[in-house]
Design a protein around this motif. Structure first.
Motif, PDB file in Angstrom:
ATOM      1  N   PRO A 113       0.837  -1.198   0.000  1.00 38.73           N
ATOM      2  CA  PRO A 113       0.000   0.000   0.000  1.00 38.73           C
ATOM      3  C   PRO A 113       0.872   1.248   0.000  1.00 38.73           C
ATOM      4  CG  PRO A 113       0.076  -0.978   2.182  1.00 38.73           C
ATOM      5  CD  PRO A 113       0.905  -1.837   1.303  1.00 38.73           C
ATOM      6  N   LEU A 114       0.538   2.216  -0.840  1.00 35.45           N
ATOM      7  CA  LEU A 114       1.341   3.432  -0.935  1.00 35.45           C
ATOM      8  C   LEU A 114       0.821   4.479   0.063  1.00 35.45           C
ATOM      9  CD1 LEU A 114       1.787   3.624  -4.791  1.00 35.45           C
ATOM     10  CD2 LEU A 114       3.536   3.113  -3.114  1.00 35.45           C
ATOM     11  N   THR A 115       0.769   4.089   1.307  1.00 35.39           N
ATOM     12  CA  THR A 115       0.310   5.017   2.332  1.00 35.39           C
ATOM     13  C   THR A 115       1.449   5.959   2.696  1.00 35.39           C
ATOM     14  OG1 THR A 115       0.999   3.544   4.052  1.00 35.39           O
ATOM     15  CG2 THR A 115      -1.275   3.319   3.308  1.00 35.39           C
ATOM     16  N   GLU A 116       1.108   6.980   3.480  1.00 36.76           N
ATOM     17  CA  GLU A 116       2.120   7.948   3.881  1.00 36.76           C
ATOM     18  C   GLU A 116       3.200   7.272   4.726  1.00 36.76           C
ATOM     19  OE1 GLU A 116       2.373  12.241   6.136  1.00 36.76           O
ATOM     20  OE2 GLU A 116       0.407  11.405   5.675  1.00 36.76           O
ATOM     21  N   ASP A 117       2.730   6.382   5.626  1.00 35.08           N
ATOM     22  CA  ASP A 117       3.674   5.660   6.499  1.00 35.08           C
ATOM     23  C   ASP A 117       4.648   4.832   5.678  1.00 35.08           C
ATOM     24  OD1 ASP A 117       2.754   6.683   8.774  1.00 35.08           O
ATOM     25  OD2 ASP A 117       1.659   4.892   9.457  1.00 35.08           O
ATOM     26  N   PHE A 118       4.084   4.145   4.672  1.00 41.33           N
ATOM     27  CA  PHE A 118       4.909   3.276   3.838  1.00 41.33           C
ATOM     28  C   PHE A 118       5.973   4.096   3.097  1.00 41.33           C
ATOM     29  CE2 PHE A 118       5.792   1.565  -0.375  1.00 41.33           C
ATOM     30  CZ  PHE A 118       6.319   0.331  -0.048  1.00 41.33           C
TER      31      PHE A 118
END
Lengths: 192, 102
Positions: A113-118
């Motif tokens: 997942p291209l989340t902010e955390d990632f």
């Protein structure tokens, strides 16, 4: 579960399946180690394959009393050193500048997942890799083995074929240099 | 960017992050193992062969034979050597080609 020792004995007695089991058993662990050593995914794949070729060549010398994993990692470190020396000589001859944009963490997993955390984590890891590249090679392997949390100081010494005191001093020095590199880059980032 | 103080945590996380090997890696490794050539053995055999050929040539040249027959025998030996080298190279290159097509 069949022990490593049994699998080695099976291969020595001519059963190819023993070898396949061994390679498969250490596939992820060894590949991760190769990735960390070479800091390049393609290079890691090549190193992984060469390690097993060398393992088979040296299997006669393997002492079954020793843990197979430690011996396997020792072979990997030695092979990596040899390859690095050759590469260094070649680089000196060709006087090429080292540019590497093929980072082992540069390709996200298919379903990642291209989340902010990632993305933040990825950026941190890329930054860490850059710092690791600046370390002299003799400090890299002890650090990797130390942070795997499954190798004691004695085991690290056994894998690297150095005395306990050397392991500790290289770890301390490696950590200092790494922190200095990370601090230096932080400083550059904040001042730049 | 994180501060260096947090670097210990980050290092642990970085080095213990799972790195799955590509699925083809085991198969590629087994193929590489099965296709490896005993280069050391080949070089030793070639060196021994050259020494033997030189020795035989010296013995032959020193022997009581007409020069014509000496040359004929030497040419025959050289011919067999060439055939052996061609067969060997053919076998090695076939192995390499098979490996590259797979």
């Amino acid at each position: 579960m069949i022990s490593d020792r049994q699998l080695v004995e099976d291969y020595r007695s001519g059963q190819q399946a023993g070898l396949e089991h061994l390679i498969d058993r250490y596939r992820d662990d060894l590949f991760r180690f190769c990735c960390h050593l070479s800091l390049d995914r393609q290079e890691a794949e090549d190193l992984f394959q060469e390690v097993w070729v060398r393992v088979l060549r040296k299997l006669e010398k393997y002492d079954p009393e020793r843990p197979f994993k430690a011996w396997l990692f020792q072979v990997t470190v030695n092979l990596h050193k040899d390859r690095y020396r050759k590469w260094k000589k070649l680089r000196e001859r060709l006087t090429l500048a080292w540019t590497d944009d093929n980072s082992k963490l540069s390709e996200p997993g298919d379903g990642a997942p291209l989340t902010e955390d990632f993305l933040l984590k990825k950026e941190e890891f890329l930054y860490l890799e850059q710092c690791l590249r600046t370390l002299p090679k003799r400090y890299l392997a002890p650090l990797i083995l130390f942070y795997y949390e499954e190798f004691s100081y004695e085991s690290i010494g056994e894998v690297l074929d150095v005395p306990l005191g050397t392991v500790k001093s290289r770890l301390n020095q490696g950590k200092k240099l790494l922190k200095a590199a990370m601090g230096g880059r932080d400083h550059e980032a904040t001042s730049g | 960017m994180k501060q260096p103080v947090d670097s210990e945590e980050m290092l642990k996380e970085y080095f213990n992050a799972p790195a799955a090997a590509p699925p083809h890696l085991v198969a590629d490794t087994l193929r590489r193992i099965n296709n490896r050539q005993p280069i050391g053995l080949l070089i030793s055999a070639a060196a021994l062969n050259i020494i033997m050929a030189l020795f035989l040539a010296l013995v032959l040249l020193a022997g009581p034979l007409l020069l014509f027959w000496k040359i004929v025998i030497l040419l025959m030996v050289a011919l067999f050597q060439m055939i052996a080298v061609i067969l060997l190279l053919y076998r090695i290159s076939c192995g390499t080609l098979e490996a590259s097509t797979n």
